[in-house]
Design a protein around this motif. Structure first.
Motif, PDB file in Angstrom:
ATOM      1  N   GLY A 124      -3.634  18.976  -0.197  1.00 54.67           N
ATOM      2  CA  GLY A 124      -3.658  18.799  -1.591  1.00 54.67           C
ATOM      3  C   GLY A 124      -2.990  17.697  -2.571  1.00 54.67           C
ATOM      4  O   GLY A 124      -2.875  17.870  -3.506  1.00 54.67           O
ATOM      5  N   ALA A 125      -2.460  16.502  -1.615  1.00 56.91           N
ATOM      6  CA  ALA A 125      -1.948  15.488  -2.242  1.00 56.91           C
ATOM      7  C   ALA A 125      -2.711  14.514  -3.230  1.00 56.91           C
ATOM      8  O   ALA A 125      -3.896  14.310  -2.563  1.00 56.91           O
ATOM      9  N   GLY A 126      -2.327  14.420  -4.183  1.00 58.60           N
ATOM     10  CA  GLY A 126      -3.251  13.432  -5.213  1.00 58.60           C
ATOM     11  C   GLY A 126      -3.146  12.070  -4.700  1.00 58.60           C
ATOM     12  O   GLY A 126      -2.296  11.719  -3.863  1.00 58.60           O
ATOM     13  N   ALA A 127      -4.007  11.410  -5.409  1.00 54.75           N
ATOM     14  CA  ALA A 127      -4.042   9.799  -5.064  1.00 54.75           C
ATOM     15  C   ALA A 127      -2.610   9.141  -5.191  1.00 54.75           C
ATOM     16  O   ALA A 127      -2.376   8.300  -4.246  1.00 54.75           O
ATOM     17  N   TRP A 128      -2.128   9.362  -6.397  1.00 59.47           N
ATOM     18  CA  TRP A 128      -0.795   8.824  -6.409  1.00 59.47           C
ATOM     19  C   TRP A 128       0.366   9.087  -5.416  1.00 59.47           C
ATOM     20  O   TRP A 128       1.097   8.398  -4.771  1.00 59.47           O
ATOM     21  N   GLU A 129       0.399  10.405  -5.065  1.00 56.28           N
ATOM     22  CA  GLU A 129       1.195  11.088  -4.070  1.00 56.28           C
ATOM     23  C   GLU A 129       0.987  10.301  -2.823  1.00 56.28           C
ATOM     24  O   GLU A 129       1.735  10.020  -1.679  1.00 56.28           O
ATOM     25  N   ARG A 130      -0.752  10.261  -2.292  1.00 58.71           N
ATOM     26  CA  ARG A 130      -0.885   9.499  -1.208  1.00 58.71           C
ATOM     27  C   ARG A 130      -0.526   8.042  -0.890  1.00 58.71           C
ATOM     28  O   ARG A 130       0.210   7.643   0.011  1.00 58.71           O
ATOM     29  N   PHE A 131      -0.571   7.428  -2.151  1.00 54.77           N
ATOM     30  CA  PHE A 131      -0.279   6.199  -2.101  1.00 54.77           C
ATOM     31  C   PHE A 131       1.250   5.886  -2.055  1.00 54.77           C
ATOM     32  O   PHE A 131       1.830   5.310  -1.058  1.00 54.77           O
ATOM     33  N   LYS A 132       2.118   6.843  -2.696  1.00 54.20           N
ATOM     34  CA  LYS A 132       3.559   6.573  -2.712  1.00 54.20           C
ATOM     35  C   LYS A 132       3.951   7.138  -1.347  1.00 54.20           C
ATOM     36  O   LYS A 132       4.900   6.474  -0.651  1.00 54.20           O
ATOM     37  N   ASN A 133       3.699   8.142  -0.764  1.00 57.96           N
ATOM     38  CA  ASN A 133       4.197   8.642   0.574  1.00 57.96           C
ATOM     39  C   ASN A 133       3.514   8.373   1.716  1.00 57.96           C
ATOM     40  O   ASN A 133       4.067   8.488   2.992  1.00 57.96           O
ATOM     41  N   ILE A 134       2.381   7.764   1.687  1.00 56.69           N
ATOM     42  CA  ILE A 134       1.656   7.194   2.979  1.00 56.69           C
ATOM     43  C   ILE A 134       1.511   5.802   2.974  1.00 56.69           C
ATOM     44  O   ILE A 134       2.112   5.143   3.864  1.00 56.69           O
ATOM     45  N   THR A 135       0.885   5.339   1.976  1.00 54.77           N
ATOM     46  CA  THR A 135       0.458   3.852   1.902  1.00 54.77           C
ATOM     47  C   THR A 135       1.556   2.732   1.959  1.00 54.77           C
ATOM     48  O   THR A 135       1.993   2.187   2.603  1.00 54.77           O
ATOM     49  N   VAL A 136       2.612   3.234   1.053  1.00 56.01           N
ATOM     50  CA  VAL A 136       3.767   2.421   0.683  1.00 56.01           C
ATOM     51  C   VAL A 136       4.745   2.409   1.857  1.00 56.01           C
ATOM     52  O   VAL A 136       5.074   1.238   2.578  1.00 56.01           O
ATOM     53  N   PRO A 137       5.327   3.513   2.435  1.00 53.92           N
ATOM     54  CA  PRO A 137       6.235   3.447   3.816  1.00 53.92           C
ATOM     55  C   PRO A 137       5.305   2.772   4.952  1.00 53.92           C
ATOM     56  O   PRO A 137       5.953   2.148   5.690  1.00 53.92           O
ATOM     57  N   LEU A 138       4.272   2.962   5.085  1.00 56.63           N
ATOM     58  CA  LEU A 138       3.608   2.470   6.412  1.00 56.63           C
ATOM     59  C   LEU A 138       3.181   1.157   6.315  1.00 56.63           C
ATOM     60  O   LEU A 138       2.806   0.519   7.376  1.00 56.63           O
ATOM     61  N   LEU A 139       3.300   0.828   4.994  1.00 54.32           N
ATOM     62  CA  LEU A 139       2.919  -0.706   4.716  1.00 54.32           C
ATOM     63  C   LEU A 139       3.991  -1.652   4.622  1.00 54.32           C
ATOM     64  O   LEU A 139       4.013  -2.890   4.442  1.00 54.32           O
ATOM     65  N   SER A 140       5.051  -1.027   4.715  1.00 53.21           N
ATOM     66  CA  SER A 140       6.514  -1.805   4.607  1.00 53.21           C
ATOM     67  C   SER A 140       6.606  -2.911   5.468  1.00 53.21           C
ATOM     68  O   SER A 140       7.083  -3.917   4.673  1.00 53.21           O
ATOM     69  N   SER A 141       6.457  -3.094   6.526  1.00 55.44           N
ATOM     70  CA  SER A 141       6.439  -4.352   7.342  1.00 55.44           C
ATOM     71  C   SER A 141       5.646  -5.493   6.770  1.00 55.44           C
ATOM     72  O   SER A 141       5.907  -6.545   6.592  1.00 55.44           O
ATOM     73  N   THR A 142       4.386  -4.931   6.361  1.00 56.50           N
ATOM     74  CA  THR A 142       3.373  -5.855   5.884  1.00 56.50           C
ATOM     75  C   THR A 142       3.933  -6.401   4.471  1.00 56.50           C
ATOM     76  O   THR A 142       3.814  -7.657   4.226  1.00 56.50           O
ATOM     77  N   THR A 143       4.459  -5.474   3.822  1.00 62.10           N
ATOM     78  CA  THR A 143       5.138  -6.138   2.423  1.00 62.10           C
ATOM     79  C   THR A 143       6.267  -6.998   2.511  1.00 62.10           C
ATOM     80  O   THR A 143       6.303  -7.854   1.902  1.00 62.10           O
ATOM     81  N   PHE A 144       7.288  -6.613   3.645  1.00 59.44           N
ATOM     82  CA  PHE A 144       8.234  -7.270   3.834  1.00 59.44           C
ATOM     83  C   PHE A 144       7.703  -8.757   4.369  1.00 59.44           C
ATOM     84  O   PHE A 144       8.353  -9.726   3.648  1.00 59.44           O
ATOM     85  N   PHE A 145       6.725  -8.711   5.131  1.00 60.37           N
ATOM     86  CA  PHE A 145       6.310 -10.033   5.570  1.00 60.37           C
ATOM     87  C   PHE A 145       5.859 -10.928   4.575  1.00 60.37           C
ATOM     88  O   PHE A 145       6.125 -12.078   4.521  1.00 60.37           O
ATOM     89  N   ILE A 146       5.014 -10.279   3.539  1.00 61.86           N
ATOM     90  CA  ILE A 146       4.293 -10.930   2.394  1.00 61.86           C
ATOM     91  C   ILE A 146       5.667 -11.565   1.399  1.00 61.86           C
ATOM     92  O   ILE A 146       5.352 -12.824   0.998  1.00 61.86           O
ATOM     93  N   SER A 147       6.611 -10.703   1.417  1.00 61.55           N
ATOM     94  CA  SER A 147       7.732 -11.153   0.532  1.00 61.55           C
ATOM     95  C   SER A 147       8.423 -12.409   0.867  1.00 61.55           C
ATOM     96  O   SER A 147       8.492 -13.271   0.319  1.00 61.55           O
ATOM     97  N   ILE A 148       8.509 -12.405   2.560  1.00 63.22           N
ATOM     98  CA  ILE A 148       9.390 -13.415   2.866  1.00 63.22           C
ATOM     99  C   ILE A 148       8.512 -14.793   2.594  1.00 63.22           C
ATOM    100  O   ILE A 148       8.798 -15.818   2.242  1.00 63.22           O
TER     101      ILE A 148
END
Lengths: 274, 296
Positions: B197-221
């Motif tokens: 029963g997780a909503g779109a924002w919760e899914r984004f915040k709790n799944i997408t953002v943490p699992l994407l952290s290495s990509t985000t880090f790469f793009i930042s650098i």
């Protein structure tokens, strides 16, 4: 379910708005490039010209040596792309299929040079090319760009994924290494080679700082350098400036739309591997 | 087949490597070292390769040069202005594009277009968009009741103009990298979250953002490093000048000006090495953190 449809609608709305923001500068460029001079500097701006002026393109083309700039850009693009493909194929083969002394050290050093910003290389390269007497010649625009560590890396990864058994079979059949590379490996690596070529072509076409520094006479300029000179001379004739800009921008957009699969793949792969 | 390095194989490899190594050696490897030495030349004749004096003067000069500090400051403003905003916007768009939507390919194509276009040509288009009197941007802002901004001629607005252009130009690249990162996330996670029963924002915040952290880090650098090297945009947007009253002078513009404007190769090399040092630090962070993040 209703909430779902609502959020879908919201997503589409934002995506379409975003796309518009991406495209509007190009639409505005083309719109301005087709306007009569007295319709350019007006408020409110007009998106669709009352009278389409294709003549602006001809006028812009002939108000500066754009024919010459285009020829230069094409020569540099073709020569450096073909040259880079050849050096890349040879080097990637050595790094992926021959086990030689110092292989890993040489490869790491090459990867290390990739981290150095090009701006650091500018001055010594300028001196080297001056001493060779190449400044303001095609060599200066082409030769330094005939090899790329990034491309070697990309192709080496691809070559490594081709099964080694293939080369054993070829050897038994009496095929030389060199022939094997060109008649088996290269055709198999076609997608990777297209990716390398297209990224190189875009980079070469759009390159600015290097051609700016190593060319001094008008007839050696590439399109971006020529466009800057043109913009200084033309001042505020925006319909001509936009026509000239379109002539540089549109060929790459067309190339991109035709070959986008390869570009996306190259960018994504470079991204993942770092 | 035994696969040990032998002399014979080494000779063969050298033959294959000669063309690439000759070019990379001459135009990448040698100049890295040469420009380090050049940064210590204080009295010299480059074209005859004569050096009369060496010392730290070039470094002392740049660190005492207010223009150099200004260029560092401007570059920092540029990095801070571009990187976080660009990442947030591209992450949101990539997440949208990763949903089951129609015309996904078309959207992706559109967002990436600016990336393949000539920076110079596109900057000239933006010069026209930013036009204070007849530009479409001021016209559009007029609807929001904002009075015309002198984007390119007011020193306070030069950096924002540059930042807007850079975000627009680079968005597509970040979106593509984010999309390939998103496609690596196992769909099961989202399915499980939906069942819970997780909503779109919760899914984004709790799944997408943490699992994407290495990509985000790469793009930042990568974005930080590329932003430190901004030059073409500055040159083309302000017609060869570093913005009004030098208000958009970046590190690379400073290097270019010392080198090509003033022919002061020693000072330019020293400034280039400062840039190399800054980029080197970010590369080290990337390598260090990147190695740690591989194994989750």
């Amino acid at each position: 379910m209703q909430k779902e449809a609502l959020s879908k609608g919201f997503i589409y709305l934002l995506l379409i708005l975003g796309s518009l923001l991406m495209l509007l500068p190009f639409i505005w460029m083309i719109s301005t490039s087709l306007k009569a001079a007295n319709e350019v500097m007006i408020m409110p701006p007009k998106w669709i010209p009352t009278d389409i002026q294709w003549g602006n393109y001809i006028k812009a083309w002939f108000s500066a040596p754009f024919a010459m700039y285009s020829v230069n850009s094409v020569i540099v693009l073709v020569a450096s792309t073909i040259g880079e493909l050849i050096t890349t194929i040879l080097a990637a083969y050595a790094f992926s299929r021959i086990n030689f002394y110092g292989r890993d050290i040489i490869f790491s050093i090459l990867l290390g040079t990739m981290m150095v910003p090009g701006e650091v290389l500018l001055i010594p390269n300028f001196v080297t090319l001056s001493n060779l007497g190449w400044i303001d010649h095609y060599q200066a625009l082409i030769v330094p760009w005939l090899a790329s560590v990034f491309s070697i890396f990309l192709l080496r990864q691809f070559f490594l994924s081709i099964p080694k058994e293939l080369s054993f079979a070829a050897k038994i059949d009496g095929c030389s290494d060199f022939r094997f590379l060109w008649s088996v490996m290269v055709p198999l690596a076609k997608p990777a080679l297209i990716t390398i070529a297209i990224l190189k072509a875009i980079g070469s076409w759009n390159a600015f700082m290097w051609p700016l520094i190593v060319t001094s006479s008008e007839n050696m300029r590439t399109l971006p350098v020529g466009l800057i000179a043109f913009s200084t001379d033309t001042g505020t004739k925006y319909e001509l400036l936009m026509a000239a800009s379109s002539m540089i921008i549109l060929p790459m957009i067309i190339l991109y739309i035709v070959l986008q699969k390869y570009i996306m793949e190259g960018v994504a792969r470079a991204g993942i591997k770092g | 087949m035994n696969d040990k390095p032998t002399m014979k194989k080494t000779i063969k490899a050298i033959l294959y490597l000669i063309p690439a190594l000759l070019i990379i050696g001459t135009f990448s490897f040698y100049p890295i070292i040469k420009s380090f030495f050049m940064s210590f030349y204080t009295d010299y004749d480059y074209f005859k390769d004569l050096v009369f004096a060496r010392g730290l003067d070039n470094y002392i000069f740049i660190f005492q040069d207010p223009e150099f500090w200004k260029s560092i400051q401007n570059t920092m403003i540029f990095v801070i202005g571009v990187v976080p905003l660009s990442i947030i916007i591209s992450l949101v768009i990539a997440t949208f594009l990763n949903q089951k939507i129609k015309f996904r390919g078309l959207f992706r194509t559109i967002y990436f277009i600016p990336f393949v276009t000539s920076v110079v040509a596109v900057s000239i288009v933006w010069r026209w968009i930013f036009h204070s009197q007849y530009g479409v941007l001021n016209y559009a802002l007029g609807f929001l009741g904002i009075s015309p901004i002198k984007w390119l001629s007011d020193p306070d607005w030069a950096m924002p103009s540059l930042i807007i252009l850079a975000i627009w130009k680079g968005l597509g690249y970040n979106i593509i990298i984010f999309l390939s990162g998103l496609q690596n996330i196992d769909k099961q996670y989202y399915l499980a979250a939906r069942i819970d029963g997780a909503g779109a924002w919760e899914r984004f915040k709790n799944i997408t953002v943490p699992l994407l952290s290495s990509t985000t880090f790469f793009i930042s650098i990568v974005s930080i490093i590329n932003s430190f090297k901004v030059f073409d945009e500055v040159f083309a947007l302000f017609g060869g000048q570093p913005g009004p009253a030098g208000s958009a002078e970046t590190i690379v513009y400073y290097i270019y000006n010392k080198f090509y404007g003033e022919w002061n190769f020693g000072v330019a090399s020293a400034a280039a090495y400062v840039l190399l040092f800054i980029i080197f630090i970010f590369t080290l962070i990337q390598l260090y953190v990147g190695k740690k993040k591989v194994n989750y």
